[in-house]
Design a protein around this motif. Structure first.
Motif, short mmCIF file in Angstrom:
data_model
loop_
_atom_site.label_atom_id
_atom_site.label_comp_id
_atom_site.label_asym_id
_atom_site.label_seq_id
_atom_site.Cartn_x
_atom_site.Cartn_y
_atom_site.Cartn_z
N GLY A 38 -4.38 -1.12 1.39
CA GLY A 38 -3.07 -0.13 2.11
C GLY A 38 -2.46 0.70 3.48
O GLY A 38 -3.24 -0.06 4.40
N GLY A 39 -2.42 1.65 2.95
CA GLY A 39 -1.70 1.69 3.59
C GLY A 39 -3.18 2.98 5.26
O GLY A 39 -2.32 3.99 5.77
N GLU A 40 -3.98 3.21 4.16
CA GLU A 40 -5.33 4.25 4.65
C GLU A 40 -5.86 3.85 5.83
O GLU A 40 -5.58 2.89 5.77
CB GLU A 40 -5.86 4.53 3.41
N SER A 46 -1.26 8.61 4.93
CA SER A 46 0.53 9.20 5.61
C SER A 46 1.36 9.27 4.43
O SER A 46 1.15 8.72 3.44
CB SER A 46 1.22 8.77 6.72
N PRO A 47 2.04 10.23 4.11
CA PRO A 47 2.96 10.37 3.28
C PRO A 47 4.36 9.59 3.31
O PRO A 47 4.99 9.33 2.17
CB PRO A 47 3.09 11.83 3.26
N ASP A 48 4.22 9.06 4.58
CA ASP A 48 5.70 8.34 4.72
C ASP A 48 5.41 6.88 4.68
O ASP A 48 4.61 6.14 5.03
CB ASP A 48 5.94 8.51 6.63
N ARG A 81 3.07 -0.05 8.08
CA ARG A 81 2.63 -0.36 9.54
C ARG A 81 0.85 -0.10 9.37
O ARG A 81 0.34 -0.76 9.92
CB ARG A 81 2.73 0.36 10.35
N GLN A 82 0.53 0.60 9.13
CA GLN A 82 -0.89 0.86 8.42
C GLN A 82 -1.32 -0.18 7.52
O GLN A 82 -2.46 -0.61 8.18
CB GLN A 82 -1.74 2.32 8.48
N ALA A 125 -3.66 2.11 -6.53
CA ALA A 125 -4.99 2.72 -6.83
C ALA A 125 -5.31 4.05 -6.34
O ALA A 125 -6.12 5.23 -6.65
CB ALA A 125 -6.64 1.73 -5.90
N LEU A 126 -4.74 4.68 -5.58
CA LEU A 126 -5.10 6.35 -4.74
C LEU A 126 -4.12 6.96 -5.27
O LEU A 126 -2.46 6.78 -4.77
CB LEU A 126 -5.39 6.21 -3.11
#
Length: 143
Positions: free
Chosen positions: A45-47, A54-56, A62-63, A125-126
């Motif tokens: 995921g993006g974490e 990020s909310p974006d 990208r992450q 999941a999050l």
């Protein structure tokens, strides 16, 4: 005397008679010939490393792709070793597809794109998670 095992050959195809999927960041077929070691990367995921999300949507993509690269490197692989991707997008739209497609195309940097399935989902999941990507990479067997 041991004989070296030949590396697997990974070929990507977009057959005539099917639309050209490259602008959407994938190939129709990924074919592995020869002995291989498969690397299955769980959904990324993006974490970031601290768990911040990020909310974006674009930043999450990208992450998540950076996280995918980190996971692949840990197995001795890179994006060009990936045969298949599965992508999950919350509130999927044409705009989100374009954001993802551009980021994926940049990561592959002109190399053939892996086979990919995108699945629109209502939630991940999050809380706040908008994007997730998993991969299967193909490498020569460990010696």
């Amino acid at each position: 005397m041991t004989t070296a095992t030949p590396a697997p050959q990974l070929t990507f195809l977009n057959p005539e008679g099917l639309y050209d999927p490259r602008t959407n960041g994938y190939s129709h077929l990924a074919i592995v010939d020869g002995p291989a070691r498969l690397v299955h990367v769980a959904g990324q995921g993006g974490e970031d490393a601290q768990g911040t999300l990020s909310p974006d949507f674009g930043q999450q993509v990208r992450q998540a792709l950076a996280n995918l690269e980190t996971a692949l490197r840990a197995a001795g692989a890179g994006p060009r070793d990936v045969a298949r991707l599965t992508v999950l997008i919350v509130d999927h739209s044409q705009e989100r597809l374009q954001v993802f497609g551009r980021a994926l195309t940049a990561l592959w940097d002109g190399a053939p794109m892996p086979a990919c399935t995108l699945i629109p989902v209502p939630r991940l999941a999050l809380d706040g998670m908008l994007f997730e990507i998993e991969a299967t990479a193909v490498l020569a067997p460990s010696t």
